[in-house]
Design a protein around this motif. Structure first.
Motif, PDB file in Angstrom:
ATOM      1  N   LYS A  69       3.217   6.087  -5.505  1.00 25.11           N
ATOM      2  CA  LYS A  69       3.064   6.218  -6.961  1.00 25.11           C
ATOM      3  C   LYS A  69       1.899   7.144  -7.313  1.00 25.11           C
ATOM      4  CE  LYS A  69       5.378   2.204  -8.810  1.00 25.11           C
ATOM      5  NZ  LYS A  69       6.579   2.783  -9.455  1.00 25.11           N
ATOM      6  N   LEU A  70       0.807   6.983  -6.586  1.00 24.59           N
ATOM      7  CA  LEU A  70      -0.363   7.826  -6.880  1.00 24.59           C
ATOM      8  C   LEU A  70      -0.056   9.295  -6.588  1.00 24.59           C
ATOM      9  CD1 LEU A  70      -3.338   5.684  -5.491  1.00 24.59           C
ATOM     10  CD2 LEU A  70      -2.696   6.044  -7.869  1.00 24.59           C
TER      11      LEU A  70
ATOM     12  N   LEU B  48       1.969   1.924  -3.458  1.00 24.87           N
ATOM     13  CA  LEU B  48       0.846   2.412  -4.266  1.00 24.87           C
ATOM     14  C   LEU B  48       0.596   3.890  -3.985  1.00 24.87           C
ATOM     15  CD1 LEU B  48      -1.643   1.999  -6.129  1.00 24.87           C
ATOM     16  CD2 LEU B  48      -2.938   1.355  -4.096  1.00 24.87           C
ATOM     17  N   VAL B  49       0.536   4.230  -2.715  1.00 28.49           N
ATOM     18  CA  VAL B  49       0.258   5.613  -2.346  1.00 28.49           C
ATOM     19  C   VAL B  49       1.356   6.544  -2.874  1.00 28.49           C
ATOM     20  CG1 VAL B  49       0.071   7.200  -0.381  1.00 28.49           C
ATOM     21  CG2 VAL B  49      -1.197   5.042  -0.388  1.00 28.49           C
TER      22      VAL B  49
ATOM     23  N   VAL C 103       0.832  -1.197   0.000  1.00 28.02           N
ATOM     24  CA  VAL C 103       0.000   0.000   0.000  1.00 28.02           C
ATOM     25  C   VAL C 103       0.872   1.255   0.000  1.00 28.02           C
ATOM     26  CG1 VAL C 103      -1.582   1.332   1.448  1.00 28.02           C
ATOM     27  CG2 VAL C 103      -2.022  -1.084   1.032  1.00 28.02           C
ATOM     28  N   GLU C 104       1.984   1.224   0.730  1.00 28.52           N
ATOM     29  CA  GLU C 104       2.891   2.374   0.775  1.00 28.52           C
ATOM     30  C   GLU C 104       3.382   2.718  -0.634  1.00 28.52           C
ATOM     31  OE1 GLU C 104       3.191  -0.268   2.863  1.00 28.52           O
ATOM     32  OE2 GLU C 104       2.331   0.789   4.574  1.00 28.52           O
TER      33      GLU C 104
END
Lengths: 326, 276
Positions: free
Chosen positions: B268-269, B265-266, B262-263
């Motif tokens: 990258k977003l 992903l966040v 999740v880290e």
């Protein structure tokens, strides 16, 4: 016959982005025809919306205002649109593909003996003839259609067209003298509108959408999706499978036969990625997929994917986003 | 009471990704795909049966359900499928799918209504191949009847004198009451367990979704009458108002990257896609 009429229904005096996108479409079409475009606004109360409508480059803004206009019954609206179209010089009548337009315009097109193209995503003009591109077969095929009738009736997917930049208030404003209701109006009674209770932004226009599918497993679990959406100030969506399973109301369904969305960020949670669903969200700028099945087709169209159990990952993601957004 | 249910034969919608565009781009071919009744129309057949049934799942109808299709001779199979669910009769109006548009179909249906004099027309909100969502509204206009589109719930009084329809619309549900005769188009939720209340089978819930044909139903369907007629018999103008000039494959999105945490992903977003 060189002008374009934009028909929009307005509730709560709110001029949505879809109206701006449709005005942009009309500007292009009117440019092709060497004519101008007008906006016919229909609603119970247009008192404050009318000023915003005059800034969209239309020659005229026509206001069809009245208590029964708000109910948006097709039987009542068709003669209103008919009267305006007959008094003008219109080659095309266009609306954003809202549920009201989908209900009313086919009846209107039939009244006028006109052909209609639904949910158009692209327009071209060649040899004096418009060609409309529209998704078919659940979004698997784009059909290019032409209409052979004096007037062409169109609904567009507003997400596929850039909004017009509002300018100075330049349109002349006219009130439409409403025709008397036709006999058929006596056979249909509007009983009321039950608004989906939501403090979240409108799904069709939200900048961020968090959607849940069959993998969410229950109505109760949908709270996870709602929490994620709320952390981002976004809207909640769902796949058809989630709606079919009764997890959430059909109003939230994203797909070819549901809502068409194109947010900056679309997070698909527990959604396999059936084409029917993809057809409704593939114009999103950035797509994130969370699914425990690495073979799920949703990963084929997602910019970022996590192969994991959504019940573990989604609360984590919600917490992380909350941290960032403070 | 007589209910007319227009039905379109479509290529198996669960495999719609397998339809192919012909080399000259002028046709969509669905070779190898099973032909089925359009799902929304199948829901309409279920709806009509639920409106008329004297008890949940009894199959005893307080009237007649007539299924009509505009399509080729080979639509017989799909018509029989609807009859096997419990509809009483079928009508096939001969027509080539490539030479039909909403105007022609609505006019053909209006002529059938003239002959059959139903009290109600119930049909799917759209066919899942053409995806136009126009015919029910055009039919209502041609007949001068009220319309209730995108029905998610229908309640009729026991004497079947009117219909109160909850319509699934943007931002909520709109409720209308229509006098009969009327045209109703149905949406997904109409086949939920409580989608139809006829105040006869009241208080009981249906199974979710359209009913399956029983073996008995399939046997009975073989003997049910199916009339055939042509667009010319009906006197329908067959000039297309909407022509599909070509088909193309829509632009595809391509697959991106799989991230592990999740880290990641966040990050990258936020930093790469700049959407957080």
């Amino acid at each position: 016959m060189s002008n374009v009429l934009v028909v929009v229904h307005i509730a709560d005096n709110e001029v949505k982005k879809a109206v701006l996108c449709t005005a942009a479409f009309a500007k292009t079409a009117a440019g092709n025809l060497g004519g101008s475009y007008d906006i016919l606004a229909i609603g119970a109360d247009l008192s404050s919306a009318k000023d915003a409508l005059t800034t969209l480059g239309a020659q005229k803004v026509l206001l069809a205002q009245g208590a029964d206009m708000g109910d948006a019954l097709a039987e009542r609206l068709v003669p209103v649109i008919e009267q305006v179209v007959k008094a003008g010089d219109y080659k095309m009548v266009v609306s954003p593909a809202s549920s009201i337009a989908k209900d009313v315009l086919p009846r209107f097109a039939c009244r006028m003996g006109a052909g209609m193209a639904s949910e158009v995503v692209a327009l071209s003009f060649d040899g004096g003839k418009f060609t409309y591109v529209r998704p078919m077969y659940a979004g698997n095929v784009n059909g290019a259609v032409q209409i052979d009738s004096d007037i062409e009736v169109v609904t567009i997917r507003p997400t596929e067209f850039e909004a017009i930049e509002p300018g100075a208030a330049s349109s002349a404003v006219e009130d439409v003298a409403l025709p008397a209701p036709e006999a058929v109006c006596g056979k249909v009674e509007f009983l009321g509108f039950e608004k989906s209770v939501s403090s979240r932004p409108d799904l069709a226009e939200a900048a961020v959408v968090a959607s849940g599918g069959r993998g969410v497993k229950s109505k109760e679990n949908f709270k996870l999706i709602e929490d994620l959406a709320d952390a981002m100030g976004g809207a909640v969506g769902a796949s058809r499978a989630a709606v079919d399973s009764g997890f959430i109301h059909n109003d939230f369904q994203v797909g070819q036969t549901g809502k068409i969305v194109a947010p900056d960020l679309y997070i698909a949670v527990g959604i396999s990625g059936a084409l029917q669903h993809v057809a409704g969200m593939k114009s999103s700028k950035v797509v994130v997929a969370i699914n425990k099945d690495e073979e799920a087709p949703i990963f084929q169209i997602a910019d970022y994917g996590i192969v994991a159990d959504l019940f573990k990952v989604v609360p984590e993601l919600t917490a992380e986003i909350k941290k960032i957004r403070g | 009471m007589k209910i007319l249910v227009p039905m379109k034969r479509v290529a198996d919608p669960d495999n719609a990704n397998k339809v192919k565009i012909s080399d000259d781009a002028t046709q969509v071919t669905s070779e190898g795909l099973e032909a089925k009744p359009n799902p929304f129309d199948e829901y309409a057949v279920e709806t009509a049966i639920r409106i008329l049934e004297d008890g949940v799942g009894s199959g005893n109808l307080r009237g007649e359900v007539v299924v009509v299709t505009v399509g080729g001779d080979d639509t017989m199979r799909q018509v029989r499928q609807c009859l096997a669910m419990g509809a009483d009769r079928g009508i096939i109006v001969d027509g080539d799918d490539n030479q039909l548009d909403a105007t022609i179909v609505a006019n053909a249906l209006a002529k059938v209504v003239e002959k059959e004099q139903p009290d109600l027309v119930v049909m799917g909100k759209q066919a899942v191949d053409g995806d136009s969502n126009q015919v029910s509204q055009a039919l209502a206009e041609l007949l001068g009847w009220p319309q209730a589109t995108f029905a998610g719930n229908i309640e009729v009084p026991a004497d079947l004198s009117s219909a109160t329809v909850t319509r699934e619309v943007d931002g909520g549900a709109a409720k209308v009451k229509v006098q009969l005769p009327a045209v109703i188009s149905v949406d997904l939720r109409i086949v939920s367990p409580t989608g139809v209340n006829n105040n006869v089978a009241a208080g009981k819930e249906y199974q979710d979704g359209p009913r399956y044909a029983s073996l008995k139903g399939i046997m009975k369907a073989k003997k049910k009458p199916v009339d055939k007629m042509s667009l010319s018999d009906l006197g329908v103008d067959q000039t297309l108002k909407v022509r599909t000039v070509s088909f193309t494959a829509p632009p595809q999105r391509s697959a991106g990257v799989i991230v592990e945490t999740v880290e990641e992903l966040v990050a990258k977003l936020r930093d790469e896609a700049k959407v957080l």
